[in-house]
Structures are given as structure tokens and as C-alpha cells.
Write an enzyme that holds these catalytic residues in place. Structure first.
Site, PDB file in Angstrom:
ATOM      1  N   ASP A   1       0.876  -1.162   0.000  1.00 44.66           N
ATOM      2  CA  ASP A   1       0.000   0.000   0.000  1.00 44.66           C
ATOM      3  C   ASP A   1       0.917   1.217   0.000  1.00 44.66           C
ATOM      4  OD1 ASP A   1      -2.271   1.631   0.209  1.00 44.66           O
ATOM      5  OD2 ASP A   1      -2.186   1.630   2.389  1.00 44.66           O
TER       6      ASP A   1
ATOM      7  N   GLU B   1      -1.350  -1.150  -5.035  1.00 43.97           N
ATOM      8  CA  GLU B   1      -2.562  -0.387  -5.324  1.00 43.97           C
ATOM      9  C   GLU B   1      -2.315   0.587  -6.472  1.00 43.97           C
ATOM     10  OE1 GLU B   1      -5.280   1.053  -2.089  1.00 43.97           O
ATOM     11  OE2 GLU B   1      -4.606   3.000  -2.801  1.00 43.97           O
TER      12      GLU B   1
ATOM     13  N   ASP C   1      -2.467   0.770   7.182  1.00 47.02           N
ATOM     14  CA  ASP C   1      -1.697   0.579   5.945  1.00 47.02           C
ATOM     15  C   ASP C   1      -1.215  -0.871   5.815  1.00 47.02           C
ATOM     16  OD1 ASP C   1      -1.154   3.709   5.270  1.00 47.02           O
ATOM     17  OD2 ASP C   1      -0.989   3.287   7.411  1.00 47.02           O
TER      18      ASP C   1
END
Length: 203
Positions: free
Chosen positions: A7, A68, A141
Site C-alpha cells: 500500500d 494499489e 496501511d
């Protein structure tokens, strides 16, 4: 298949590693974050994220990295910072010969919760349940990175569905058992399909 989920972010970059069995059972390996201070020089911050990524790659030797896809849905500064972190993370994976797969936030949320609009708390709870953990991974996260890894594992061509790394073809069969692949979709699979279609329209 060992998957490293990332992430990306300059302030906090989340990392999560799972082992995905052929029956789509996800097993927790490790999770954590690399953080930097906004007051630090940009080059030092980017270097720190790069070094952290290299450490995770060397320690866990993943078969693939799932990251992502960056969307310009927040402030410009946030997007730029995320893009900086994404760039060095992707470069580190490429340098190590680790294939990279991108997933949108909606795809990841739909994969683990059944809803592409789920909030972070819901994602964290489902990651905890899927991986049979005692508590929700902190900070968020790290949980998001694990969700990325799970999402990719359930969709990956390596176990017969999802993204085929050799052809770059995507399907919507995420976690459907083969016996049901030709039948109706579950709510989670419909959410996946909707999220992917929205992502394609926005490209």
C-alpha cells in the site's frame, strides 16, 4: 504462491506478505510499515521507502508483488507522494525480477468484503478473519497491504483465475470454485465485476 502486497505512501508505506495455497486459503506471513517524516528531504524519504522495499523482497522472496493503482481522488500532494513511493517500489520489484500486478482500491475492497465501497475498518476486520488473526493488523496501511495480497491471490492466473501474468488478461472469476465458474455470481463477484468495469471506464 507467496505474494507481497504494498500500500504505497511516503508517510506510511504498508507491506503485507501472504502465502496462497492452491485451494485459495491465505496464510499470514508478516506485515508492517515503513514511515518517513514530512519534514525530511524528499530524496531521503524516497530512498528510505526503496530500502524498506528491498529489505522485504530479500527477506521474503515473493513470487509476485501486488500494489494499489494510484488514483487522483485525494489532494494533489497526497497523490504525488503516493506516486513517488509507487515508483521506487515498482522499480525495486522489477530489479529483483518480481512480477508486478496492479489492483484498484475498489477491486481490493470488493475482493475481501464483497463491497467496493467498504471502509478501512471493514477491510481490516475481514483481513483479520480471512487470515485467522487474533487482532486487526495495525496500522491500517499494513492491513490494506495484506488485503492487496489476498485480492491478488484470489484472482491470480497462477491458481487458475483472475489475472494471467503471461497474457495480461483479466477475468471476473476471482474466488469462484471451478464447479461454479459457469453459474451465477455471488455478491462479492458481482462487486468485483462492477469495480473492474468502473476502473476501465475511468482509464
Amino acid at each position: 504462491m507467496r505474494i507481497l502486497g504494498v500500500d504505497p505512501g511516503l508517510t506510511r508505506c504498508g507491506f503485507g506478505v501472504v502465502d496462497m495455497a492452491g485451494n485459495r486459503k491465505a496464510h499470514f506471513v508478516d506485515a508492517g510499515v515503513a514511515g518517513t517524516q514530512a519534514a525530511d528531504a524528499l530524496d531521503a524519504r524516497v530512498l528510505h521507502i526503496q530500502q524498506a522495499m528491498q529489505s522485504w523482497l530479500e527477506t521474503y522472496q515473493p513470487d509476485v508483488m501486488a500494489i494499489e493503482r494510484v488514483f487522483a481522488q485525494e489532494s494533489v500532494n497526497t497523490v504525488i507522494g503516493t506516486a513517488h513511493a509507487s515508483g521506487v517500489v515498482i522499480a525495486a520489484a522489477a530489479s529483483a525480477g518480481v512480477p508486478v500486478a496492479w489492483h484498484t482500491p475498489s477491486e481490493v475492497k470488493a475482493a475481501v468484503t464483497g463491497s467496493g465501497r467498504a471502509d478501512k475498518a471493514s477491510v481490516g476486520r475481514m483481513v483479520t478473519r480471512i487470515l485467522n488473526l487474533d487482532s486487526v493488523p495495525k496500522p491500517a496501511d499494513a492491513a490494506d497491504a495484506l488485503a492487496l495480497a489476498i485480492c491478488h491471490g484470489w484472482r491470480s492466473g497462477v491458481i487458475g483465475t483472475g489475472i494471467n501474468m503471461s497474457t495480461n488478461v483479466q477475468t471476473h472469476q476471482g474466488s469462484v470454485p471451478k464447479s461454479r465458474a459457469s453459474g451465477g455470481m455471488t455478491p462479492a463477484q458481482r462487486a468485483w465485476k462492477d469495480a473492474e468495469e468502473k476502473s476501465r471506464r475511468g482509464r
